[in-house]
Design a protein around this motif. Structure first.
Motif, PDB file in Angstrom:
ATOM      1  N   PHE A 283       0.816  -1.220   0.000  1.00 49.32           N
ATOM      2  CA  PHE A 283       0.000   0.000   0.000  1.00 49.32           C
ATOM      3  C   PHE A 283       0.855   1.279   0.000  1.00 49.32           C
ATOM      4  CE2 PHE A 283      -2.724   3.186   2.199  1.00 49.32           C
ATOM      5  CZ  PHE A 283      -3.778   3.201   1.291  1.00 49.32           C
ATOM      6  N   ASN A 284       1.872   1.322   0.858  1.00 51.32           N
ATOM      7  CA  ASN A 284       2.676   2.546   0.947  1.00 51.32           C
ATOM      8  C   ASN A 284       3.468   2.793  -0.331  1.00 51.32           C
ATOM      9  OD1 ASN A 284       1.671   2.892   3.468  1.00 51.32           O
ATOM     10  ND2 ASN A 284       3.590   2.521   4.575  1.00 51.32           N
ATOM     11  N   ASP A 285       3.940   1.732  -0.972  1.00 51.03           N
ATOM     12  CA  ASP A 285       4.673   1.897  -2.238  1.00 51.03           C
ATOM     13  C   ASP A 285       3.735   2.435  -3.320  1.00 51.03           C
ATOM     14  OD1 ASP A 285       6.705   0.767  -0.822  1.00 51.03           O
ATOM     15  OD2 ASP A 285       6.798  -1.105  -1.960  1.00 51.03           O
ATOM     16  N   LEU A 286       2.520   1.905  -3.319  1.00 52.97           N
ATOM     17  CA  LEU A 286       1.541   2.347  -4.320  1.00 52.97           C
ATOM     18  C   LEU A 286       1.219   3.830  -4.105  1.00 52.97           C
ATOM     19  CD1 LEU A 286      -0.501   1.823  -6.587  1.00 52.97           C
ATOM     20  CD2 LEU A 286      -2.097   0.978  -4.860  1.00 52.97           C
ATOM     21  N   LEU A 287       0.984   4.211  -2.855  1.00 50.78           N
ATOM     22  CA  LEU A 287       0.646   5.614  -2.582  1.00 50.78           C
ATOM     23  C   LEU A 287       1.822   6.542  -2.891  1.00 50.78           C
ATOM     24  CD1 LEU A 287      -2.090   4.796  -1.555  1.00 50.78           C
ATOM     25  CD2 LEU A 287      -1.812   6.491   0.250  1.00 50.78           C
ATOM     26  N   TYR A 288       3.019   6.071  -2.631  1.00 53.96           N
ATOM     27  CA  TYR A 288       4.206   6.886  -2.911  1.00 53.96           C
ATOM     28  C   TYR A 288       4.298   7.147  -4.419  1.00 53.96           C
ATOM     29  CZ  TYR A 288       9.132   8.259  -3.063  1.00 53.96           C
ATOM     30  OH  TYR A 288      10.304   8.943  -3.287  1.00 53.96           O
ATOM     31  N   ARG A 289       4.097   6.110  -5.198  1.00 56.29           N
ATOM     32  CA  ARG A 289       4.149   6.286  -6.658  1.00 56.29           C
ATOM     33  C   ARG A 289       3.043   7.209  -7.144  1.00 56.29           C
ATOM     34  NH1 ARG A 289       5.321   1.694 -10.815  1.00 56.29           N
ATOM     35  NH2 ARG A 289       4.759   3.475 -12.095  1.00 56.29           N
ATOM     36  N   ALA A 290       1.855   7.014  -6.587  1.00 50.27           N
ATOM     37  CA  ALA A 290       0.728   7.849  -7.020  1.00 50.27           C
ATOM     38  C   ALA A 290       1.002   9.321  -6.675  1.00 50.27           C
ATOM     39  CB  ALA A 290      -0.556   7.367  -6.361  1.00 50.27           C
TER      40      ALA A 290
END
Ligand code: SAM
Ligand code: DTB
Ligand code: SF4
Length: 344
Positions: A34-41
């Protein structure tokens, strides 16, 4: 171009620019921690929207209920007993008054929705008058009227329509579980007519209808691969309405909804990703995560079409608490700049 993202879950190869997105590449984004996805977004969001302002779009149901279609989510389908009464098309003066109130409250876009399978000739003329009047107030105009022919799209464009909302709703292979009175290709055909008429496309979908994660990825792939992808992408969470076939569906985990927003942001970097129906049920914390994930537009006003939206007052308080500017404040600021410059 593709980049590799290291994560505890392994090495993901995901595309980063305008190109054909495979469902597998989008599913890989959904699967990121989740945190990696949000960071990319967040990276994509900040690169394309440095001001990070939130667009406020107000909806008005100009023709409510009595729809002949069988969309399993919709309280306006005549065949379901939802308590929504069929009404006639609103008079022009009522639409103008609602648009004035929306503008006064800070909305910059006004979206007129009609519970039609498709508009008839006389309907189009009356909606054209509404569009011209709303446009003349300095608001961006949007309409969602069902399927359109090439000619109807051109008529709407001629009256000043900026955006047409027509959702694909879900993945092609799940569509038949939700709607049987039309097919996916009908939706794509209308989107083609809208695009050819030079109207900007507002197209998204609904999650939480019992689809799988792969099917959510399939919906995003359809949207991101439209050429060009839509300027506005509303992501709705199913609002469950008693009497509709989808009432009682297992609700989606809110974190999965946030993931969907993030994936839409990454795959459609320049689109307005709209956190749409379902906001009221989510509460503040989930909405904040959606803004972090790249949502930069909301439906603003106490009502969606027939169901409740958060109160405008509460939305203003939330945006102020987060220090998020709105599209109206942005427009006012740039007017101020012009005035200052001309006084020099
Ligand atoms: N009749 C036109 C059509 O279907 O395109 C326009 C109006 S229709 C109500 C607009 C969109 O509202 C639908 O495509 C769907 O995505 C969304 N919608 C309708 N009912 C909903 C619900 N219960 N929850 C979430 N979204 C909903
Ligand atoms: C969209 O994607 N969501 C809006 C707008 N486009 C027209 C409609 C949401 C409707 C929710 C159910 C209702 O209020 O009737
Ligand atoms: Fe009719 Fe649109 Fe509702 Fe479907 S979503 S039943 S087409 S109003």
């Amino acid at each position: 171009m593709t980049v590799s993202t290291h994560s505890p879950a392994g090495l993901h190869s995901v595309p980063t620019s305008a190109q054909t997105w495979t469902v597998a590449a989008i599913a890989a984004l959904f699967d990121l921690p989740f945190n990696d996805l949000l960071y990319r977004a967040q990276q994509v969001h900040r690169a394309h929207f440095p001001g990070a302002e939130v667009e406020l779009a107000t909806l008005l149901s100009i023709k409510t209920g009595g729809c002949p279609e069988d969309c399993g989510y919709c309280p306006q389908a005549a065949r379901y007993h939802t308590g929504v009464e069929a009404e006639k098309l609103l008079p022009l003066a009522q639409v103008v008054a609602a648009a004035q109130a929306a503008k006064h409250n800070g909305a910059t876009r006004f979206c007129m929705g009609a519970a039609w399978r498709e508009p008839k000739g006389r309907d189009i003329e009356r909606v054209q008058a509404m569009i011209s009047a709303v446009k003349a107030m300095g608001l961006e105009t949007c309409a969602t009227l069902g399927m359109l022919s090439d000619e109807q799209a051109l008529q709407l464009k001629a009256s000043g329509l900026d955006y047409y909302n027509h959702n694909l709703d879900t993945a092609p292979e799940f569509y038949g579980n939700i709607v049987t009175t039309r097919v996916y290709q009908d939706r794509l055909d209308t989107l083609g007519h809208v695009r050819r008429a030079g109207i900007k496309v507002c197209c998204g979908g609904i999650v939480g209808m019992g689809e799988s994660r792969l099917q959510r990825a399939g919906l995003i792939a359809q949207l991101a691969n439209l050429d060009p992808y839509p300027e506005s992408v509303p992501i709705n969470h199913l609002v469950q309405v008693p009497g509709t076939p989808l009432n009682g569906t297992e609700p989606l985990d809110p974190i999965e909804f946030v993931r969907t927003i993030a994936v839409a942001r990454i795959t459609m970097p320049e689109a307005r990703v709209r956190l749409s129906a379902g906001r009221r049920e989510f509460g503040e914390a989930v909405q904040v995560l959606c803004f972090l994930a790249g949502a930069n537009s909301i439906f603003y006003g106490d009502k969606l079409l027939t169901t409740c939206n958060p109160e405008a007052e509460a939305d203003r308080a939330l945006l102020a608490k987060l220090g998020l500017k709105t599209s109206a404040q942005d427009a006012a600021a740039s007017c101020g700049d012009c005035a200052a410059r001309s006084a020099d």
